[in-house]
Design an enzyme around this catalytic site. Structure first.
Site, PDB file in Angstrom:
ATOM      1  N   LYS A  37       0.837  -1.300   0.050  1.00  0.00           N
ATOM      2  CA  LYS A  37      -0.175   0.026   0.009  1.00  0.00           C
ATOM      3  C   LYS A  37       0.949   1.263  -0.090  1.00  0.00           C
ATOM      4  O   LYS A  37       2.190   1.262   0.659  1.00  0.00           O
ATOM      5  CB  LYS A  37      -0.769   0.043   1.306  1.00  0.00           C
ATOM      6  CG  LYS A  37      -1.926   1.020   1.359  1.00  0.00           C
ATOM      7  CD  LYS A  37      -2.928   1.114   0.674  1.00  0.00           C
ATOM      8  CE  LYS A  37      -3.642   2.546   0.829  1.00  0.00           C
ATOM      9  NZ  LYS A  37      -4.542   2.834  -0.459  1.00  0.00           N
ATOM     10  N   CYS A  60      -2.729   8.330  -8.080  1.00  0.00           N
ATOM     11  CA  CYS A  60      -3.862   8.228  -7.012  1.00  0.00           C
ATOM     12  C   CYS A  60      -4.950   9.399  -7.728  1.00  0.00           C
ATOM     13  O   CYS A  60      -4.611  10.238  -7.802  1.00  0.00           O
ATOM     14  CB  CYS A  60      -3.535   8.288  -5.780  1.00  0.00           C
ATOM     15  SG  CYS A  60      -4.845   8.350  -4.579  1.00  0.00           S
ATOM     16  N   LYS A 118       4.093   4.298 -11.668  1.00  0.00           N
ATOM     17  CA  LYS A 118       2.667   3.773 -11.928  1.00  0.00           C
ATOM     18  C   LYS A 118       2.016   5.054 -12.294  1.00  0.00           C
ATOM     19  O   LYS A 118       1.728   5.941 -11.686  1.00  0.00           O
ATOM     20  CB  LYS A 118       2.255   3.121 -10.488  1.00  0.00           C
ATOM     21  CG  LYS A 118       0.740   2.842 -10.735  1.00  0.00           C
ATOM     22  CD  LYS A 118       0.255   1.913  -9.601  1.00  0.00           C
ATOM     23  CE  LYS A 118      -1.078   1.348  -9.754  1.00  0.00           C
ATOM     24  NZ  LYS A 118      -1.415   0.727  -8.508  1.00  0.00           N
TER      25      LYS A 118
END
Ligand SMILES: Cc1cc2nc3c(=O)[nH]c(=O)nc-3n(C[C@H](O)[C@H](O)[C@H](O)COP(=O)(O)O)c2cc1C
Length: 373
Positions: A44, A152, A189
């Site tokens: 995470k 995110c 990412k």
């Protein structure tokens, strides 16, 4: 059967990872995941400062009825999973909490791949140094690689999460800053919420990224309940945009993957989005990904996906057996095999002899010169 593969110089027992999300939010989950057989996990996302999540559920699941067009998060029998929706922030545990645990996990499972996902701000030099602080701390605990969360979808700050991932210069700067201190591979990412993901991927590779992970969740809203007129996820009637994952994003993420692997055929990619079976993962391998990551399917399977990883491993073993006559021994033997089958529409055969020229000539569209005037 040997399912191992090498990706960004790291040896994985199998090419299947848990992605950065609730399944990897704690030491006990990660240990359980390795015991269950996952080749790697991405933690995470770890930050320097504590975050506080919204009141109430952070993730919900949208389901579709088989016999009607109804889509709803309301629990009901025999509805099929459509997608996950989340507005969860990064880990609510700080770097100090993570550091000893990363070391312990690596000691307990030295042959499994532990990737640390990290995120900081990027608005000034101090914040860029936070990226380095996070990277060094995880590297010192023997993490095998770093994954930069540039994706995110629900950060307020313009210099965090997908807001970084939408800015090719910031992507490049953050990657370079981390690469300056990293001795281990660095994966970037990226967010799928951009016009042309190839632009941001180029920024990451210019900054020195060893691989791109794609996709994070797609920016989205929960649906409005037609009876109450409230969003199906809300606090005091309010909602923010959040991220869509699960089956609904598999074809969307494959399109991003195809763009990426065609633009950079010699680079490494970790495919994410909507995978729950080997057949899903196979799409990513054939388009050019060397590993794949899973979140939603694992969340719904005892929190860390013991059945999902068993099926993925068995699926890959069966596939390699079935293809034995081709001499395939590892995923590397078929990675990218269908990459070049995605072409411009005008390259697809027409029923008549007459050529179609992609709308450029005498087909009812404006000619290219007219459009640029
Ligand atoms: C509840 C939840 C929390 C997530 N948290 C993170 C995170 O902290 N960092 C990150 O990089 N991705 C995060 N993700 C994105 C997942 O890692 C993954 O990219 C996405 O869910 C798509 O994969 P899936 O279709 O298998 O769910 C999260 C996803 C969900 C559903």
């Amino acid at each position: 059967m040997d399912l191992s593969t090498t990706f960004t110089g790291l040896r994985f027992q199998n090419p299947f990872l848990l992605s950065s999300a609730p399944p990897t939010e704690s030491e006990s989950n990660i240990l359980r995941a390795f015991e269950a057989g996952w080749g790697g996990v991405v933690t995470k996302t770890i930050g320097l400062h504590p975050v506080v999540n919204v009141v109430g559920p952070k993730t919900k699941f949208l389901r579709a009825d088989a016999d009607s067009a109804r889509l709803s998060m309301k629990k009901r029998p025999s509805a099929a999973l459509h997608s996950s929706w989340n507005w969860e922030l990064i880990s609510d545990k700080t770097l100090d909490w993570w550091v000893p645990r990363l070391g312990r996990i690596k000691q307990a499972f030295p042959n499994h791949i532990l990737v640390a996902s990290i995120m900081a701000g990027s608005g000034n030099d101090t914040e860029l140094r936070h990226w380095q602080e996070l990277a060094l701390a995880c590297q010192n605990e023997k993490c095998d690689a770093l994954e930069l969360n540039l994706s995110c979808p629900h950060m307020d700050r313009p210099d965090m999460g997908s807001n970084v991932g939408k800015d090719k210069e910031l992507v490049s700067i953050v990657t370079k800053v981390v690469k300056d201190v990293a001795k281990i591979p660095v994966w970037a990412k990226l967010t799928p919420s951009t016009t042309d993901i190839v632009v941001e991927a180029r920024g990451a590779f210019l900054g020195g990224a060893d691989a791109i992970s794609s996709s994070n969740t797609f920016t989205s809203l929960p649906l409005i309940d037609p009876q109450t007129l409230e969003f199906e996820v809300q606090v005091d009637g309010l909602v923010s945009t959040g991220g869509l994952g699960g089956p609904a994003i598999l074809p969307l993420s494959l399109a991003k993957t195809s763009q990426l692997t065609q633009a950079f055929p010699d680079k490494s990619f970790s495919g994410i989005g909507g995978i729950s079976t080997f057949e899903h993962a196979l799409n990513y391998f054939l388009l050019g990904c060397g590993t794949v990551q899973i979140c939603t399917a694992a969340m719904l399977d005892h929190a860390i996906g013991p059945n999902v990883i068993r099926d993925l491993n068995q699926g890959l073993a069966r596939f390699l057996e079935a293809q034995a006559d081709k001499g395939w021994k590892t995923v590397d033997d078929f990675v990218g095999l269908r990459r070049d089958r995605v072409v411009a529409q005008s390259k697809i055969r027409r029923p008549t002899e007459k050529d179609y020229r992609g709308g450029y000539e005498t087909e009812g569209y404006a000619a290219a010169e007219e459009l640029t005037r």
